[in-house]
Design a protein around this motif. Structure first.
Motif, PDB file in Angstrom:
ATOM      1  N   TYR A  26       0.829  -1.205   0.000  1.00 47.95           N
ATOM      2  CA  TYR A  26       0.000   0.000   0.000  1.00 47.95           C
ATOM      3  C   TYR A  26       0.867   1.260   0.000  1.00 47.95           C
ATOM      4  O   TYR A  26       0.570   2.229  -0.707  1.00 47.95           O
ATOM      5  N   MET A  30       0.926   4.178  -2.900  1.00 46.11           N
ATOM      6  CA  MET A  30       0.706   5.588  -2.584  1.00 46.11           C
ATOM      7  C   MET A  30       1.919   6.442  -2.938  1.00 46.11           C
ATOM      8  O   MET A  30       1.777   7.593  -3.366  1.00 46.11           O
ATOM      9  N   VAL A  39      -0.422  11.416   4.747  1.00 42.71           N
ATOM     10  CA  VAL A  39      -1.515  10.583   4.235  1.00 42.71           C
ATOM     11  C   VAL A  39      -1.109   9.112   4.201  1.00 42.71           C
ATOM     12  O   VAL A  39      -1.890   8.226   4.552  1.00 42.71           O
ATOM     13  N   SER A  43      -3.098   5.868   6.395  1.00 41.22           N
ATOM     14  CA  SER A  43      -3.877   5.107   5.412  1.00 41.22           C
ATOM     15  C   SER A  43      -3.391   3.660   5.339  1.00 41.22           C
ATOM     16  O   SER A  43      -4.196   2.722   5.306  1.00 41.22           O
ATOM     17  N   VAL A  46      -4.573   1.765   8.458  1.00 42.97           N
ATOM     18  CA  VAL A  46      -5.996   1.423   8.424  1.00 42.97           C
ATOM     19  C   VAL A  46      -6.241   0.227   7.500  1.00 42.97           C
ATOM     20  O   VAL A  46      -6.957  -0.722   7.857  1.00 42.97           O
ATOM     21  N   LEU A  47      -5.646   0.261   6.311  1.00 42.20           N
ATOM     22  CA  LEU A  47      -5.794  -0.864   5.385  1.00 42.20           C
ATOM     23  C   LEU A  47      -5.180  -2.134   5.973  1.00 42.20           C
ATOM     24  O   LEU A  47      -5.728  -3.234   5.842  1.00 42.20           O
ATOM     25  N   HIS A 199      -5.897  12.993   8.562  1.00 43.01           N
ATOM     26  CA  HIS A 199      -5.271  13.083   7.246  1.00 43.01           C
ATOM     27  C   HIS A 199      -5.727  11.982   6.290  1.00 43.01           C
ATOM     28  O   HIS A 199      -5.231  11.905   5.163  1.00 43.01           O
ATOM     29  N   LEU A 200      -6.656  11.131   6.739  1.00 40.43           N
ATOM     30  CA  LEU A 200      -7.145  10.076   5.852  1.00 40.43           C
ATOM     31  C   LEU A 200      -7.877  10.699   4.668  1.00 40.43           C
ATOM     32  O   LEU A 200      -8.696  11.604   4.841  1.00 40.43           O
ATOM     33  N   PRO A 201      -7.610  10.231   3.450  1.00 43.67           N
ATOM     34  CA  PRO A 201      -8.205  10.841   2.256  1.00 43.67           C
ATOM     35  C   PRO A 201      -9.671  10.429   2.063  1.00 43.67           C
ATOM     36  O   PRO A 201     -10.094   9.369   2.545  1.00 43.67           O
ATOM     37  N   LEU A 204     -10.496   6.860   0.767  1.00 43.43           N
ATOM     38  CA  LEU A 204     -10.054   5.690   1.523  1.00 43.43           C
ATOM     39  C   LEU A 204     -11.074   4.553   1.471  1.00 43.43           C
ATOM     40  O   LEU A 204     -10.705   3.374   1.473  1.00 43.43           O
ATOM     41  N   TRP A 205     -12.348   4.890   1.408  1.00 42.76           N
ATOM     42  CA  TRP A 205     -13.376   3.853   1.386  1.00 42.76           C
ATOM     43  C   TRP A 205     -13.215   2.932   0.176  1.00 42.76           C
ATOM     44  O   TRP A 205     -13.419   1.708   0.277  1.00 42.76           O
ATOM     45  N   TRP A 207     -10.327   2.359  -1.422  1.00 43.72           N
ATOM     46  CA  TRP A 207      -9.122   1.556  -1.176  1.00 43.72           C
ATOM     47  C   TRP A 207      -9.435   0.427  -0.194  1.00 43.72           C
ATOM     48  O   TRP A 207      -8.922  -0.677  -0.332  1.00 43.72           O
TER      49      TRP A 207
END
Length: 251
Positions: A26, A30, A39, A43, A46-47, A199-201, A204-205, A207
């Motif tokens: 990931y 990115m 970011v 991110s 979380v993933l 800072h999550l974009p 993200l949902w 991804w």
């Protein structure tokens, strides 16, 4: 940006099939699209959290999890992953560090032996693995945990080869233990700096859907067959390109 979910899906598929969660993949994806460190780190965690949760359940149900092997590494890793997650690194330091981690992951994909049912990574697989001393597991876990929290990874790319190289676990056990290790490190890393979630974009949902789909498929296939060599080479190429970009591009 449109190919980013595809790269995330492929990374989750491959890594979940060998008991990992895909953070290095990931981060590489990115990095290729030029995202900032602010970011990238939350991110990826979380993933990682989503995919490692799926993998932990799948490998535990398959009887591939060792509590005795897991808890000393986790005991050392969790507090250090927390502090690593709380640490603030300027992008000029963070990106080269992540680049080195991606380089290690790429080399493993190209030349290392990944843990699968058919491939243990050790020639004498009939031998019963010897558990490491608890104090050593705690110490090694602490080092891996801090690096995991600092970079936004789960530490699996370091723990799995360590378990196999030292003869401390067989293939499935190494995978099942590593994915649970990744899960607690990802949680600790996020807990160390909850403000980073700001800072999550917005995308993200999307991804997350890609990661969950790839992670679910990878976890199911992981106990049955080796990931296609072409997929491993493709991901390794992505990691190498991203590592070079992070290490040599100064912004």
């Amino acid at each position: 940006m449109t190919f980013l979910p595809v790269l995330i899906f492929l990374a989750a598929l491959l890594y979940a099939s060998v008991g990992h969660a895909g953070a290095s993949g990931y981060l590489a994806a990115m990095a290729l699209v030029g995202m900032s460190a602010e970011v990238m780190k939350p991110s990826a965690l979380v993933l990682n959290l989503l995919v490692s949760s799926i993998g932990t359940v799948a490998f535990a149900r398959a009887g591939a999890f060792s509590w005795r092997l897991f808890w000393p590494f986790a005991l050392g890793a969790i507090p250090l992953a927390y502090f690593g997650g709380a640490a603030k690194l300027d992008g000029s330091w963070y990106k080269p560090l992540v680049g080195v981690v991606l380089l290690v992951a790429a080399v493993r994909l190209l030349f290392g032996k990944l843990p699968t049912v058919e491939n243990t990574g050790r020639p004498n697989d009939t031998n019963i693995p010897q558990m490491p001393p608890i104090w050593l597991s705690v110490l090694l876990g602490a080092g891996i945990g801090f690096l995991a929290g600092l970079t936004g990874t789960g530490g699996g790319i370091f723990l799995t080869p360590l378990l196999l190289l030292m003869g401390w676990a067989k293939a499935k056990e190494a995978a099942g233990t590593s994915v649970a290790f990744i899960l607690v490190n990802s949680l600790a890393g996020l807990a160390g700096k909850p403000s980073s979630l700001a800072h999550l974009p917005p995308s993200l949902w999307l991804w997350a859907i890609a990661a969950v789909a790839g992670g679910s498929l990878g976890a199911i296939l992981g106990s049955k067959r080796l990931p296609p060599p072409s997929l491993r080479r493709l991901l390794a190429l992505v990691l190498l390109i991203a590592a070079a970009k992070l290490i040599f591009t100064i912004k």
